[in-house]
Design a protein around this motif. Sequence first.
Motif, PDB file in Angstrom:
ATOM      1  N   ASP A 224      60.118  41.804  40.358  1.00 57.27           N
ATOM      2  CA  ASP A 224      59.011  41.493  39.451  1.00 57.27           C
ATOM      3  C   ASP A 224      57.719  41.538  40.260  1.00 57.27           C
ATOM      4  OD1 ASP A 224      60.457  40.903  36.997  1.00 57.27           O
ATOM      5  OD2 ASP A 224      61.180  39.113  38.049  1.00 57.27           O
ATOM      6  N   GLY A 225      57.026  42.669  40.206  1.00 55.01           N
ATOM      7  CA  GLY A 225      55.798  42.769  40.978  1.00 55.01           C
ATOM      8  C   GLY A 225      55.311  44.204  41.070  1.00 55.01           C
ATOM      9  N   VAL A 226      54.357  44.433  41.980  1.00 56.96           N
ATOM     10  CA  VAL A 226      53.709  45.737  42.130  1.00 56.96           C
ATOM     11  C   VAL A 226      53.790  46.164  43.594  1.00 56.96           C
ATOM     12  CG1 VAL A 226      51.569  47.027  41.851  1.00 56.96           C
ATOM     13  CG2 VAL A 226      52.130  45.210  40.240  1.00 56.96           C
ATOM     14  N   ARG A 227      53.983  47.459  43.778  1.00 54.69           N
ATOM     15  CA  ARG A 227      54.019  48.005  45.137  1.00 54.69           C
ATOM     16  C   ARG A 227      53.268  49.329  45.138  1.00 54.69           C
ATOM     17  NH1 ARG A 227      59.474  49.545  48.589  1.00 54.69           N
ATOM     18  NH2 ARG A 227      58.429  50.641  50.294  1.00 54.69           N
ATOM     19  N   THR A 228      52.536  49.567  46.211  1.00 51.20           N
ATOM     20  CA  THR A 228      51.827  50.829  46.377  1.00 51.20           C
ATOM     21  C   THR A 228      52.731  51.813  47.106  1.00 51.20           C
ATOM     22  OG1 THR A 228      49.710  49.672  46.480  1.00 51.20           O
ATOM     23  CG2 THR A 228      49.763  51.931  47.283  1.00 51.20           C
TER      24      THR A 228
ATOM     25  N   GLU B 289      49.991  61.501  47.570  1.00 56.93           N
ATOM     26  CA  GLU B 289      49.335  60.858  46.429  1.00 56.93           C
ATOM     27  C   GLU B 289      49.681  59.378  46.419  1.00 56.93           C
ATOM     28  OE1 GLU B 289      48.778  61.426  41.597  1.00 56.93           O
ATOM     29  OE2 GLU B 289      50.515  62.297  42.619  1.00 56.93           O
ATOM     30  N   LYS B 290      48.664  58.533  46.278  1.00 59.64           N
ATOM     31  CA  LYS B 290      48.848  57.094  46.246  1.00 59.64           C
ATOM     32  C   LYS B 290      49.124  56.652  44.812  1.00 59.64           C
ATOM     33  CE  LYS B 290      46.578  52.795  47.700  1.00 59.64           C
ATOM     34  NZ  LYS B 290      45.325  52.212  48.248  1.00 59.64           N
ATOM     35  N   LEU B 291      50.213  55.878  44.619  1.00 55.11           N
ATOM     36  CA  LEU B 291      50.636  55.456  43.282  1.00 55.11           C
ATOM     37  C   LEU B 291      50.763  53.940  43.229  1.00 55.11           C
ATOM     38  CD1 LEU B 291      53.532  58.024  42.741  1.00 55.11           C
ATOM     39  CD2 LEU B 291      51.179  58.232  41.918  1.00 55.11           C
ATOM     40  N   PHE B 292      50.361  53.358  42.087  1.00 55.58           N
ATOM     41  CA  PHE B 292      50.647  51.954  41.808  1.00 55.58           C
ATOM     42  C   PHE B 292      51.920  51.905  40.976  1.00 55.58           C
ATOM     43  CE2 PHE B 292      45.870  51.396  42.069  1.00 55.58           C
ATOM     44  CZ  PHE B 292      45.923  50.805  43.319  1.00 55.58           C
ATOM     45  N   VAL B 293      52.981  51.260  41.502  1.00 52.93           N
ATOM     46  CA  VAL B 293      54.263  51.165  40.803  1.00 52.93           C
ATOM     47  C   VAL B 293      54.514  49.693  40.482  1.00 52.93           C
ATOM     48  CG1 VAL B 293      56.731  51.635  40.878  1.00 52.93           C
ATOM     49  CG2 VAL B 293      55.133  53.178  42.024  1.00 52.93           C
ATOM     50  N   ALA B 294      54.543  49.370  39.185  1.00 48.93           N
ATOM     51  CA  ALA B 294      54.837  48.000  38.731  1.00 48.93           C
ATOM     52  C   ALA B 294      56.226  47.979  38.120  1.00 48.93           C
ATOM     53  CB  ALA B 294      53.803  47.539  37.709  1.00 48.93           C
ATOM     54  N   ARG B 295      56.981  46.918  38.423  1.00 50.19           N
ATOM     55  CA  ARG B 295      58.366  46.831  37.927  1.00 50.19           C
ATOM     56  C   ARG B 295      58.661  45.396  37.480  1.00 50.19           C
ATOM     57  NH1 ARG B 295      63.615  46.167  41.012  1.00 50.19           N
ATOM     58  NH2 ARG B 295      65.271  46.991  39.680  1.00 50.19           N
ATOM     59  N   ILE B 296      59.268  45.276  36.280  1.00 55.62           N
ATOM     60  CA  ILE B 296      59.711  43.985  35.736  1.00 55.62           C
ATOM     61  C   ILE B 296      61.170  44.142  35.319  1.00 55.62           C
ATOM     62  CG2 ILE B 296      59.431  42.311  33.868  1.00 55.62           C
ATOM     63  CD1 ILE B 296      57.260  42.119  35.864  1.00 55.62           C
ATOM     64  N   VAL B 297      62.009  43.159  35.642  1.00 49.56           N
ATOM     65  CA  VAL B 297      63.434  43.190  35.296  1.00 49.56           C
ATOM     66  C   VAL B 297      63.708  42.086  34.283  1.00 49.56           C
ATOM     67  CG1 VAL B 297      65.807  43.020  36.139  1.00 49.56           C
ATOM     68  CG2 VAL B 297      64.055  44.116  37.542  1.00 49.56           C
ATOM     69  N   SER B 298      64.422  42.440  33.219  1.00 51.19           N
ATOM     70  CA  SER B 298      64.744  41.472  32.162  1.00 51.19           C
ATOM     71  C   SER B 298      65.890  40.557  32.600  1.00 51.19           C
ATOM     72  CB  SER B 298      65.133  42.207  30.880  1.00 51.19           C
ATOM     73  OG  SER B 298      65.652  41.317  29.932  1.00 51.19           O
ATOM     74  N   ASP B 299      65.699  39.272  32.415  1.00 53.30           N
ATOM     75  CA  ASP B 299      66.786  38.318  32.670  1.00 53.30           C
ATOM     76  C   ASP B 299      67.841  38.365  31.578  1.00 53.30           C
ATOM     77  OD1 ASP B 299      65.580  37.416  34.979  1.00 53.30           O
ATOM     78  OD2 ASP B 299      64.394  35.896  33.916  1.00 53.30           O
TER      79      ASP B 299
END
Length: 738
Positions: free
Chosen positions: A255-259, A265-275
């Motif tokens: 649950d968070g963001v990683r560059t 190419e620089k990318l913002f990758v955000a990921r959330i996992v459902s409980d």
Amino acid sequence: MIRYAGRGLVGYALSYVALVCVALLIVGVVVYGTFIRSMEQEIAGTSVSMLKQVRDVTDSRMMDMNRIAQLIASDPDLVSDVPASEGYRMGEKVRSLAKFKAANSFAGEIAVYFRGKSGDRLFAASGMYELASFFQEAYRYANWSADSFLADFSELRQPVLRPLEPVTLNGVETRNRATYLYPLPLHASRPYGVILFQIDEREWSGMIRGVLNNEAGYSYIADDRGRLVAYAAERDREEESAALALRLPGDLPRDGVRTVSLDGEKLFVARIVSDYNGWSFVSILPAERALGPVIRSRNVFALCVLGVLAVSVLLSFVFGARQYRTERKLHTVIKSQARIVMEKELLDLIRGKTRDHDDKEPPFAPVLEFTFDRYIVAQLLIDRYKQAALVGSRSEPAVMLLSLKNVLEELAGDLGQGWTLEGMEPGGIILLLNVREDCTVEDVKELADKANAFLEQHFRFTCTAGIGCLYEEADLVYKSYLEANYAARSRYLRGGGQSFVYESLREHEHEQDPYRYRYELHPLLSAAIRKGDKDEASLRIGEIVASLSGQRLDVDMGERLSFDLVHTIMKTLSEAGIVLPDQAAAALTELFATRFETIAELEAAVIKFCQGVCDDIASRKESKNVELLEQALAFIGEFYTDGSLSAEGIADRLGVSRSYLSRYFKDQTGSPLMQYVDGLRMTKAKELLAETDLKIKEIVELVGLTDPNNFFRKFKKREGLTPQEYRDASNSSSGGGA
């Protein structure tokens, strides 16, 4: 002295301005250096927040499908075995599934298959199919067949989602659909059935685009096995974006963001996992495009700093004063909106929505703070609330509601604590009580009676209260609300101004003898309306209503049976060809559209309508030739056994035209001419069948009919039995049989 003091003030102000300007220059340089990093953090936070919204919507819809599956599993009519010969019951299964599908717009199709039941059939909302036909014709999967389905079914122990795959619908249109399999029962070693939910790719993608408004980048949902469920990408870059998702590193935060940097190419990758189900919700955003406006404004920023230096003092005073006013206004709004926040929390509780620990905390503490571990809900409905505006001023209904809410919250202090919320219908109030250990349902009933007494004393109105069951978990408040709502609706059959306890109602409904509705009264009501006899019509309506209100019926059943009464009246008018005046037609429409508070109100409205209709019918009949009717009835009674008797012959004998006689006879009796003749013949035939041993062919000739086959068809349609079955039943009854 004053002038000197003014100069000193100006000098002090100039020194302050100089200090501010120097500080602003230093801060400007530092701020610009950190500006990019701040924007990155803001974009990251926004991405995570939007992904949480997608996750919550997806989890909610998956929970809805699981709830529908549980409802299907608990429905005995759906899970019971039905022989292939009972087509009606099979049709009932299809109609039941269609209702479930209508209640869930997310699923494109709902189907049920049972091991070894009803042959090799699969029931769906769209119809009943042979298993092979379902997979080959109705829904042809690219990578799934009937045999594959049976193999998967034999190994199914818990819900499984098949990833998106092409499905051809009825051999015409191909769509990408995911299939959700839910075993019946859940976690069984050998399930006896399975429920299939088909979800169209457009539902998933539309949900992602609708929540994220994804104009750039790529967003997707993957299941707990990493298989793609749905995605949304920038136009004309779907394939490129999908390939990019496959190259992402596997150690992304839960649950968070990683560059991430891929191909420079620089990318913002955000990921959330459902409980709830372990699904991943991922958003990929190119950093250059996200920060493009910031980078382009670099030079503008430097010029703006110089401009800010020139007006810093003025803007400091202006913005300071404005900010002060804004903060004060914000505090005032928050304080005044505390009631709205509390009602929002109440609404979430009665809807069964619980707060997730990952939810963003509000800017102020929750209003609802429970002291005790017992909860109960009461719903109060103000009787005749629609008339309140007619009795007093327009503001009186609102004053009455507000007063009742205040009284309820004050009385709730004797039992613990309580909060009120306006109900879903006009004049309704929902009361949530957090009560002490020694509080009982009877104490809550006494509270509702006191509120009713207050309302009657000060406003000359009464209220009906429905009281749910006590629960020890806040998550079950919604059940108590549903029970309270059911109990309050008992006002329809039992009258208003009372307090009803859900447990007591259910006990009485289960203890009573099975209720049999008196359908035989409806033909009598129809006959009274046709004759224009308003007294008899009023009597029959009263008998029908008395048969309902005199029994402890289920509330829903009572409302449905009441609708049958209105439907009977409408059907009678339609069959008799009675054209209502505009005012009467509008009154009939209002009967259908109005939801009456009590069955007594329905009775009064129906009687008033029927009396007006009967007066109109009676006035029409009085204007007709009564002597002609007597002549027609006498002639038919004498010659109805003549097989050559016809409408033309009767009209010639009476000296009128056939069309006039047909219209006149139906207007006077409510029955078509030859249908009346057939009725006399059928009555005579029944008499001969029961009292003689004549052959049926002989009886056909004696009653004036020439075609035995036509006689058999009419007799079976009218009596529900063949002539021979009727004779056997009559002989058995006369001999002492059942």
